[in-house]
Enzyme design. Structure first.
Site, mmCIF file in Angstrom:
data_model
loop_
_atom_site.group_PDB
_atom_site.id
_atom_site.type_symbol
_atom_site.label_atom_id
_atom_site.label_comp_id
_atom_site.label_asym_id
_atom_site.label_seq_id
_atom_site.Cartn_x
_atom_site.Cartn_y
_atom_site.Cartn_z
ATOM 1 N N GLY A 10 -41.138 4.722 -2.170
ATOM 2 C CA GLY A 10 -40.049 3.960 -1.528
ATOM 3 C C GLY A 10 -39.693 4.533 -0.175
ATOM 4 N N ALA A 11 -40.709 4.684 0.684
ATOM 5 C CA ALA A 11 -40.444 5.354 1.968
ATOM 6 C C ALA A 11 -40.725 4.447 3.163
ATOM 7 C CB ALA A 11 -41.261 6.636 2.056
ATOM 8 N N SER A 13 -38.446 2.394 4.180
ATOM 9 C CA SER A 13 -37.139 2.291 4.846
ATOM 10 C C SER A 13 -36.184 3.294 4.192
ATOM 11 C CB SER A 13 -36.581 0.861 4.731
ATOM 12 O OG SER A 13 -36.270 0.576 3.381
ATOM 13 N N GLY A 14 -34.945 3.295 4.655
ATOM 14 C CA GLY A 14 -33.898 4.106 4.024
ATOM 15 C C GLY A 14 -34.157 5.609 4.051
ATOM 16 N N GLY A 16 -36.027 7.448 2.168
ATOM 17 C CA GLY A 16 -37.444 7.803 2.039
ATOM 18 C C GLY A 16 -38.155 7.795 3.385
ATOM 19 N N TYR A 163 -26.119 2.328 -13.181
ATOM 20 C CA TYR A 163 -27.003 3.072 -12.258
ATOM 21 C C TYR A 163 -26.802 4.584 -12.430
ATOM 22 C CZ TYR A 163 -28.100 5.002 -7.553
ATOM 23 O OH TYR A 163 -28.552 5.757 -6.496
HETATM 24 N N1 LIG Z 1 -28.294 5.178 -0.115
HETATM 25 C C1 LIG Z 1 -27.443 5.938 -0.750
HETATM 26 O O1 LIG Z 1 -26.251 6.009 -0.389
HETATM 27 C C2 LIG Z 1 -27.881 6.764 -1.924
HETATM 28 C C3 LIG Z 1 -26.935 7.590 -2.534
HETATM 29 C C4 LIG Z 1 -27.326 8.375 -3.607
HETATM 30 C C5 LIG Z 1 -28.630 8.329 -4.037
HETATM 31 N N2 LIG Z 1 -29.555 7.506 -3.451
HETATM 32 C C6 LIG Z 1 -30.914 7.504 -3.977
HETATM 33 O O2 LIG Z 1 -31.811 7.798 -2.917
HETATM 34 C C7 LIG Z 1 -33.052 7.109 -3.118
HETATM 35 C C8 LIG Z 1 -33.409 6.310 -1.878
HETATM 36 O O3 LIG Z 1 -32.323 5.421 -1.673
HETATM 37 P P1 LIG Z 1 -32.230 4.366 -0.485
HETATM 38 O O4 LIG Z 1 -30.799 4.030 -0.396
HETATM 39 O O5 LIG Z 1 -32.991 4.836 0.683
HETATM 40 O O6 LIG Z 1 -32.979 3.154 -1.210
HETATM 41 P P2 LIG Z 1 -33.514 1.789 -0.649
HETATM 42 O O7 LIG Z 1 -32.849 1.434 0.603
HETATM 43 O O8 LIG Z 1 -33.453 0.820 -1.787
HETATM 44 O O9 LIG Z 1 -35.033 2.170 -0.408
HETATM 45 C C9 LIG Z 1 -35.886 1.271 0.078
HETATM 46 C C10 LIG Z 1 -37.300 1.732 -0.266
HETATM 47 O O10 LIG Z 1 -37.544 1.579 -1.670
HETATM 48 C C11 LIG Z 1 -38.665 0.725 -1.833
HETATM 49 N N3 LIG Z 1 -38.543 -0.044 -3.062
HETATM 50 C C12 LIG Z 1 -37.503 -0.793 -3.449
HETATM 51 N N4 LIG Z 1 -37.769 -1.364 -4.650
HETATM 52 C C13 LIG Z 1 -39.000 -0.936 -5.009
HETATM 53 C C14 LIG Z 1 -39.838 -1.184 -6.114
HETATM 54 N N5 LIG Z 1 -39.493 -1.997 -7.115
HETATM 55 N N6 LIG Z 1 -41.046 -0.584 -6.155
HETATM 56 C C15 LIG Z 1 -41.442 0.202 -5.147
HETATM 57 N N7 LIG Z 1 -40.702 0.482 -4.067
HETATM 58 C C16 LIG Z 1 -39.490 -0.107 -4.003
HETATM 59 C C17 LIG Z 1 -38.679 -0.134 -0.577
HETATM 60 O O11 LIG Z 1 -39.968 -0.618 -0.334
HETATM 61 P P3 LIG Z 1 -40.303 -2.100 0.203
HETATM 62 O O12 LIG Z 1 -38.998 -2.833 0.365
HETATM 63 O O13 LIG Z 1 -41.051 -1.876 1.461
HETATM 64 O O14 LIG Z 1 -41.149 -2.671 -0.848
HETATM 65 C C18 LIG Z 1 -38.288 0.888 0.471
HETATM 66 O O15 LIG Z 1 -39.374 1.709 0.800
HETATM 67 C C19 LIG Z 1 -32.872 6.271 -4.383
HETATM 68 O O16 LIG Z 1 -33.417 6.953 -5.469
HETATM 69 C C20 LIG Z 1 -31.369 6.160 -4.520
HETATM 70 O O17 LIG Z 1 -30.973 5.975 -5.851
HETATM 71 C C21 LIG Z 1 -29.199 6.716 -2.403
#
Ligand SMILES: NC(=O)c1ccc[n+]([C@@H]2O[C@H](COP(=O)([O-])OP(=O)(O)OC[C@H]3O[C@@H](n4cnc5c(N)ncnc54)[C@H](OP(=O)(O)O)[C@@H]3O)[C@@H](O)[C@H]2O)c1
Length: 285
Positions: A10-11, A13-14, A16, A163
């Site tokens: 999941g890298a 965007s965001g 990752g 979650y």
């Molecule tokens: N953001 C926060 O505030 C926060 C806080 C605490 C913990 N976290 C944790 O940190 C991690 C990253 O969070 P994030 O906020 O950056 O997440 P995000 O925005 O949902 O990450 C997007 C990435 O995840 C991929 N992705 C989404 N669904 C997927 C699936 N079914 N299979 C494969 N890839 C998938 C997307 O790929 P494509 O769209 O290109 O397919 C993209 O690379 C997560 O584990 C989250 O629980 C986040």
């Protein structure tokens, strides 16, 4: 880091993406995963340009289904001689209860089954590294109690509470994994809150009822910021992947400031871990 091969799920965007960027800037060979060819290709192009590192590539996988997790592991093994660092970054905060094609509640599938299965499937590649590391990302709150009778939302689904419960279950699984598997270090980190596609798609209904009045504040805190907060939130993953300070350190939980933090009592409960391990193992297809 120039001799390291790193896989980050999941890298595209965001958090990752920002993790991949920092590690690519350090000279590592970085493989990112995403679901679509277009977003993965765009991410790789951007990562190469911004890091000035050409050793960046992608693998495609929708990680919500076990067959795709298996296919990803096979593709990785066919292409790369070993794996030095696995970052289980991809996660899910679903807005409603949905089952994956394996019949598993989707938060539990993405946040617990997928990182556990992928780590397990890539262990042979990790063992070929001189100092393999596995890092998995935690969610927001760390609940003190694991709702063992509702792990798969059998009784109820409750937005961000569900979650958090699945992330707690993941922590327990990874702690247990670290006790059983000594050939790689296995740690968990909390990134901190960031504006990403995950947080931007949170709806008021996903917040605990008593917190819904604060939704506008949450929206404001997670407004589009060009990756600034995601870059900050990538610090703990980058630290665990690259710091000499954590060489050989395993079975630990690190907070957003890269400091070791206490595990939840629910993780320390050996009964919880035993029960979870059995449930997850039984899910493997
Ligand atoms: N953001 C926060 O505030 C926060 C806080 C605490 C913990 N976290 C944790 O940190 C991690 C990253 O969070 P994030 O906020 O950056 O997440 P995000 O925005 O949902 O990450 C997007 C990435 O995840 C991929 N992705 C989404 N669904 C997927 C699936 N079914 N299979 C494969 N890839 C998938 C997307 O790929 P494509 O769209 O290109 O397919 C993209 O690379 C997560 O584990 C989250 O629980 C986040």
């Amino acid at each position: 880091m120039k001799d390291k091969i790193i896989l980050i799920t999941g890298a595209t965007s965001g958090i990752g993406f920002q993790t991949a960027l920092s590690l690519a800037k350090m000279g590592a060979q970085v493989i990112v995963t995403g679901r679509s060819q277009k977003s993965a290709q765009e991410a790789v192009t951007k990562l190469k340009a911004e890091s000035k590192n050409e050793r960046v590539d992608f693998l495609l996988a929708d990680l919500s289904a076990q067959k795709n997790v298996r296919a990803l592991a096979e593709q990785f093994k066919a292409r790369y001689e070993r794996l030095d660092i696995l970052i289980n970054n991809a996660g899910l905060a679903a807005s409603k209860k949905e089952l994956t094609e394996d019949g598993v509640e989707s938060d539990f599938a993405m946040n617990v089954v997928t990182p556990f299965l992928l780590t397990h499937l890539l262990m042979a590649s990790l063992k070929k590294s001189a100092s393999p590391r596995v890092i998995t990302l935690m969610g927001g709150d760390v609940p003190a109690v694991l709702d063992v009778d509702n792990l798969l939302s059998e009784k109820s689904f409750d937005g961000l509470n569900t979650y958090s419960q699945t992330k707690l279950a993941m922590m327990a699984m990874m702690y247990e994994f670290a006790q059983r598997e000594k050939s790689a270090t296995i740690n968990v980190c909390y990134p901190g809150q960031a504006s990403t596609s995950m947080t931007r798609s949170v709806t008021p209904e996903m917040l605990p009822r008593a917190m819904r009045f604060a939704f506008p504040l949450f929206k404001w805190m997670t407004r589009e910021d060009g990756g600034k907060s995601a870059a900050k939130a990538s610090r703990s993953s980058v630290y665990l992947a690259s710091s000499k300070e954590v060489q050989g350190v395993t079975g630990k939980y690190f907070d957003t400031n890269c400091k070791e933090a206490a595990w939840s009592p629910a993780v320390m409960d050996a009964g919880n871990r035993k029960q979870l391990w059995k449930i997850v193992e039984r899910m493997f297809k």
